[in-house]
Design an enzyme around this catalytic site. Structure first.
Site, PDB file in Angstrom:
ATOM      1  N   GLY A  86     -10.816   8.927  41.327  1.00 49.63           N
ATOM      2  CA  GLY A  86     -10.362   9.724  42.469  1.00 49.63           C
ATOM      3  C   GLY A  86     -10.994   9.249  43.771  1.00 49.63           C
ATOM      4  NE  ARG A 127     -19.045   8.313  50.386  1.00 47.04           N
ATOM      5  CZ  ARG A 127     -18.482   8.986  49.377  1.00 47.04           C
ATOM      6  NH1 ARG A 127     -18.542   8.509  48.139  1.00 47.04           N
ATOM      7  NH2 ARG A 127     -17.854  10.137  49.600  1.00 47.04           N
ATOM      8  CE  LYS A 131     -18.132   8.919  39.373  1.00 51.33           C
ATOM      9  NZ  LYS A 131     -17.065   9.374  40.280  1.00 51.33           N
ATOM     10  CB  SER A 132     -20.836   9.143  45.721  1.00 50.10           C
ATOM     11  OG  SER A 132     -20.260  10.171  44.969  1.00 50.10           O
ATOM     12  CD  GLN A 158     -12.944  12.222  45.646  1.00 51.05           C
ATOM     13  OE1 GLN A 158     -11.767  12.565  45.506  1.00 51.05           O
ATOM     14  NE2 GLN A 158     -13.698  11.860  44.635  1.00 51.05           N
ATOM     15  NE  ARG A 207     -15.021  16.958  35.073  1.00 48.64           N
ATOM     16  CZ  ARG A 207     -15.582  16.086  35.906  1.00 48.64           C
ATOM     17  NH1 ARG A 207     -16.232  16.508  36.975  1.00 48.64           N
ATOM     18  NH2 ARG A 207     -15.496  14.792  35.671  1.00 48.64           N
ATOM     19  CE  LYS A 209     -14.237  17.912  41.513  1.00 46.83           C
ATOM     20  NZ  LYS A 209     -14.329  17.076  42.713  1.00 46.83           N
ATOM     21  CG  ASP A 247     -18.973  15.386  40.348  1.00 45.84           C
ATOM     22  OD1 ASP A 247     -17.871  15.963  40.366  1.00 45.84           O
ATOM     23  OD2 ASP A 247     -19.232  14.398  41.060  1.00 45.84           O
TER      24      ASP A 247
HETATM   25  C1  S3P Z   1     -17.050  12.397  45.371  1.00 48.86           C
HETATM   26  C2  S3P Z   1     -16.777  13.665  45.802  1.00 48.86           C
HETATM   27  C3  S3P Z   1     -16.524  14.795  44.892  1.00 48.86           C
HETATM   28  C4  S3P Z   1     -16.984  14.505  43.470  1.00 48.86           C
HETATM   29  C5  S3P Z   1     -16.578  13.128  43.021  1.00 48.86           C
HETATM   30  C6  S3P Z   1     -17.151  12.068  43.948  1.00 48.86           C
HETATM   31  C7  S3P Z   1     -17.265  11.345  46.375  1.00 48.86           C
HETATM   32  O1  S3P Z   1     -15.123  15.017  44.873  1.00 48.86           O
HETATM   33  O2  S3P Z   1     -16.476  15.462  42.589  1.00 48.86           O
HETATM   34  O3  S3P Z   1     -17.051  12.879  41.699  1.00 48.86           O
HETATM   35  O4  S3P Z   1     -17.763  10.253  46.021  1.00 48.86           O
HETATM   36  O5  S3P Z   1     -16.948  11.573  47.542  1.00 48.86           O
HETATM   37  P1  S3P Z   1     -14.386  15.933  45.985  1.00 48.86           P
HETATM   38  O6  S3P Z   1     -14.538  15.295  47.282  1.00 48.86           O
HETATM   39  O7  S3P Z   1     -12.950  15.956  45.530  1.00 48.86           O
HETATM   40  O8  S3P Z   1     -15.029  17.271  45.894  1.00 48.86           O
END
Ligand code: S3P
Length: 431
Positions: free
Chosen positions: A93, A26, A21-22, A168, A345, A341, A314
């Site tokens: 988020g 990007r 996902k991350s 993030q 959680r 989150k 996560d």
């Molecule tokens: C993510 C960073 C994490 C993670 C989220 C995805 C990202 O959050 O919990 O699921 O893709 O950069 P945080 O940066 O708030 O820790």
């Protein structure tokens, strides 16, 4: 509401979990601000990443998505268009915070809105540093909560010390920095995932990393490229734990991303005595990938905290379930970030696992779990609370639960793992 399969006799077979996902977010974002075409393979076509595509289309970027294949026609660092519609980030988020970083660098106005869960998540952690750079951002509670409006452009670089270990936050500032003359620097208290840093390099950009400090210089020209998205270790985690706790199991997960900033779950499985092996490691210069094999294991309790937390943040819901099946008391600490989150959680994990008889209590910054406890349900209804990872954790819990149970709001799982139940079914059918 969905009836869950309980008391599963074994899970066996080989699967490929969906793309990370991350990294998928990007790839679309950097593809949009690069020059030329970017092709993305094994993209996660889950709701969160589709929200990112939707937002960039509304800023004039041509994006073709065909399942897990995506083509982005990049507009260059100054080529995004002022959106005429509100940008909807859905439940994501990552979309919200990274997009704010890019919008901060754009000389136009935009409005952002998301779902009920997003409306509760703190955004000041990015809107404050972006405002220090010169972006004009407003929203509820002084720009802490959506809906948000932003007018970017004409930024100054900053040297920012982030109070939270958050990829993030780091990424939002680095993306704004890419669009700002001069050098922008972020220092974090503990290292968080470094996908942005790695991907800027893949697009031909320069990023300097010195321990916990990352710097970019602005107005670099990024070049469209081909991105292969590895399988998401955060999705693999559900089947790693399932393989360890369901009797008579052996699961192979192929092509899983093994970026060291994300592999805390493997360290924990090893610490707890799980029968886990990593094979066929490749692609180490960009995002490392490998295959992971797990078998039913005798587990012992452990302590999880400190610098390990961002490497498995996560995975804590599914690790909590794992700990219910380990001998002894597992302590999870330094994880107050769990409260902000998709749900709180700490609360959702504790309240849902207690419904199945687990011995688990919440602390200020984590939880304490006593095992090993057989889980039981007598027609119990558990609830994802609209949080994908809580939903999947409960479906895995059902596999080792005696009795019958149903899951409320199972649709949340499509946020990151739309084929989760199909994969669970495939693994439970093999002998
Ligand atoms: C993510 C960073 C994490 C993670 C989220 C995805 C990202 O959050 O919990 O699921 O893709 O950069 P945080 O940066 O708030 O820790």
């Amino acid at each position: 509401m969905q009836l869950l399969r309980t008391n599963v006799p074994s899970l066996r077979g080989t699967i490929q979990v969906p793309g990370d996902k991350s990294i998928s977010h990007r790839a679309v974002m950097l593809g949009a601000i690069a020059n030329g075409t970017t092709t993305i393979a094994n993209f996660l076509a889950g709701e969160d990443c589709l929200s990112t595509i939707d937002c960039f289309r509304k800023m004039g970027v041509a994006i073709t998505q065909n399942g897990t294949d995506v083509i982005v026609e990049g507009k260059g660092i100054e080529g995004l268009k002022e959106p005429t519609e509100i940008l909807n980030v859905g439940n994501s988020g990552t979309t919200t915070r990274l997009l704010l970083g890019i919008l901060a660098g754009c000389s136009f106005h935009a409005c952002l809105i998301g779902d009920e869960s997003i409306a509760k998540r703190p955004m000041a952690r990015v809107t404050k540093p972006l405002a220090m750079m010169g972006a004009r951002i407003d929203g509820r509670d002084g720009g802490n909560y959506t809906p948000l409006s932003i007018r970017g452009g004409h930024l100054q670089p900053i040297q920012y010390h982030s109070p939270v270990a958050s990829a993030q936050v780091k990424s939002a500032i680095l993306l704004a920095g890419l669009m700002t003359d001069g050098t922008t620097t972020v220092t974090e208290p503990v290292k968080s995932r470094d996908h942005t840093e790695r991907m800027v390099r893949l697009f031909g950009g320069k990023v300097d990393v010195d321990a916990l400090t990352v710097s970019v210089s602005g107005k670099q020209q990024l070049k469209g490229t081909n991105v292969y998205v590895p399988g998401d270790i955060s999705s693999a985690a559900f089947f790693l734990v399932a393989g360890a706790i369901v009797p008579d199991s052996e699961i192979v997960l192929q092509n899983v991303g093994l970026n060291p900033t994300r592999t805390g779950i493997l360290d924990v499985l090893q610490q707890m005595g799980a029968d886990v092996a990593i094979e066929n490691i490749r692609n180490e210069d960009t995002e490392p990938i490998g295959d992971i094999m797990i078998r039913t294991s005798a587990l012992k309790a452990t302590e999880i905290g400190g610098a390990l937390i961002p490497r498995l943040i996560d995975e804590i819901p599914i690790i909590a379930l794992l700990a219910t099946q380990a001998e002894g008391t597992t302590i999870i600490k330094d994880a107050a970030e769990l409260k902000v989150k998709e749900t709180n959680r700490i609360d959702t994990v504790v309240s849902e696992l207690r419904k199945l008889g687990a011995h688990i209590e919440a602390t200020e910054d984590g939880m304490i779990i006593r095992g090993k406890t057989p889980l039981k349900a007598d027609g119990v209804t558990v609830d994802s609370h609209g949080d994908h990872r809580i939903g999947m954790m409960l479906a895995v819990a059902a596999c080792i639960t005696e009795g019958t149970m149903s899951l409320n709001r199972p649709e949340a799982i499509a946020v990151s793992y739309p084929t989760f139940f199909e994969h669970l079914q495939i693994l439970s059918e093999q002998k």
